[in-house]
Design a protein around this motif. Structure first.
Motif: not given
Length: 336
Positions: A24-29, A31-37, A40-42, A281-284
């Motif tokens: 879900n950082l790039s696909h299927a759900y 608009t993907p999040p920004s590269a920075a987001t 940060r998650l990874l 996509r959320s660190v929390e």
């Protein structure tokens, strides 16, 4: 009590029971999040102890492999990098192709995008009904012999297909959907993986986001979100499924944990060979998910969750008929 801490084996590797699904950082759900987001998650996952990172050639049509490879490159020796072949983007469309020549080419492309000389775990993403699985697995075995892949896996495959593949080359992992509301592994693959010494890697263990603190509102989903086409999210089914979710959440609150933590604990309690790869996509939310590893929940709570939400109670099949026709896994007659 269910104790979930410690490492679990996946082929030649030992990793925490919860990895990270990166789709879900790039696909299927939507608009993907920004590269920075996404970065940060990874990195937050890495810092929190996640060691299994799961991507695929299909996700973002290569963009996810590039993202994961770039961000994790400095830590390559510290992680188990999993990717998939056999289903890719061709001219903007998703194509299932398990021919040996395609698998070999996809692997070379993946190595380049990931920025590595070896993929730790390489799955056949879908079984190509036009190609015997023995031929596809034979190509994967060749990649192992060439040192380009360390271990191989299957995804969305049945117990019978797993046995056929395992006879060609040892299969380290079978990645199938498994959650409180998707019980298909209980029709054969949960037992087959245990018997063969294969890890069962559960994708979508949080029921496509339903078993989280913020279940999706259909009105908020972007047009390209795959949940629009999933029957369990249809207007005729989703309200009833949210009622069931609420009952699971009540059990979680009574046990002193979140609904996501209970859902993950339930999956991991299915056997010591079971791992899960929730995505977020959320660190929390990531840190909340990982909190499931420290839980010791009474078996009665886990059993109650399984009775509240399961194959007998969920409304709607897992996939629409056109998608289900591409899937090799066992399916329930009514609930997919």
């Amino acid at each position: 009590m269910s104790h979930l801490g410690g490492l679990r084996r996946i082929g030649p590797f030992e990793v925490p029971a919860l990895g990270l699904g990166c789709m879900n950082l790039s696909h299927a759900y939507g608009t993907p999040p920004s590269a920075a987001t996404a970065e940060r998650l990874l990195l937050a996952a890495l810092d929190a102890g996640v060691r299994l990172f799961d991507t695929a050639a299909l996700y973002g049509f290569g963009a996810n492999e590039e993202l994961v490879g770039r961000v994790l490159a400095p830590y390559r020796d510290d992680v188990v990098l999993a990717s998939k072949c056999g289903m890719t983007g061709v001219d903007g469309k998703r194509v299932i192709d398990g021919r040996p020549e395609t698998i070999r080419r996809t692997c070379e492309e993946a190595l380049s995008r990931l920025g590595t000389d070896v993929i730790d775990l390489y799955y056949l993403h879908r079984v190509d009904r036009e190609v015997p699985v023995e031929e596809s697995v034979g190509a994967l075995a060749g990649l192992v012999q060439e040192g380009k892949v360390r271990a191989i896996g299957l995804s969305e495959a049945s117990a019978d297909t797993l046995r056929r593949a395992h006879a060609v080359h040892p299969v380290a992992a079978l990645q199938n959907e498994y959650s409180l509301w998707s019980r298909n592994p209980e029709l054969g693959t949960l037992d087959a993986t245990r018997e063969l010494g294969v890890a069962l890697v559960a994708f979508s263990p949080l029921a496509r986001g339903v078993l989280t603190s913020t279940p999706p509102r259909m009105a908020d989903l972007r047009p390209r979100d795959i949940r629009h086409a999933m029957p369990r999210f249809a207007a005729a089914n989703y309200p009833d499924n949210l009622v069931l979710r609420g009952q699971v959440e009540a059990l979680a609150l009574g046990a002193g944990c979140s609904v996501a933590q209970l859902a993950l604990a339930w999956v991991l309690s299915r056997g010591p060979h079971v791992l899960a790869i929730p995505g977020t996509r959320s660190v929390e939310h990531l840190l909340e998910d990982l909190g499931a590893l420290g839980l010791a929940l009474p078996a009665a709570v886990l059993d109650a969750a399984g009775r509240v939400l399961g194959a007998d109670t969920v409304r709607g099949p897992r996939y629409a008929a056109t998608t289900q026709a591409e899937i090799d896994t066992e399916a329930f007659p009514d609930a997919g």
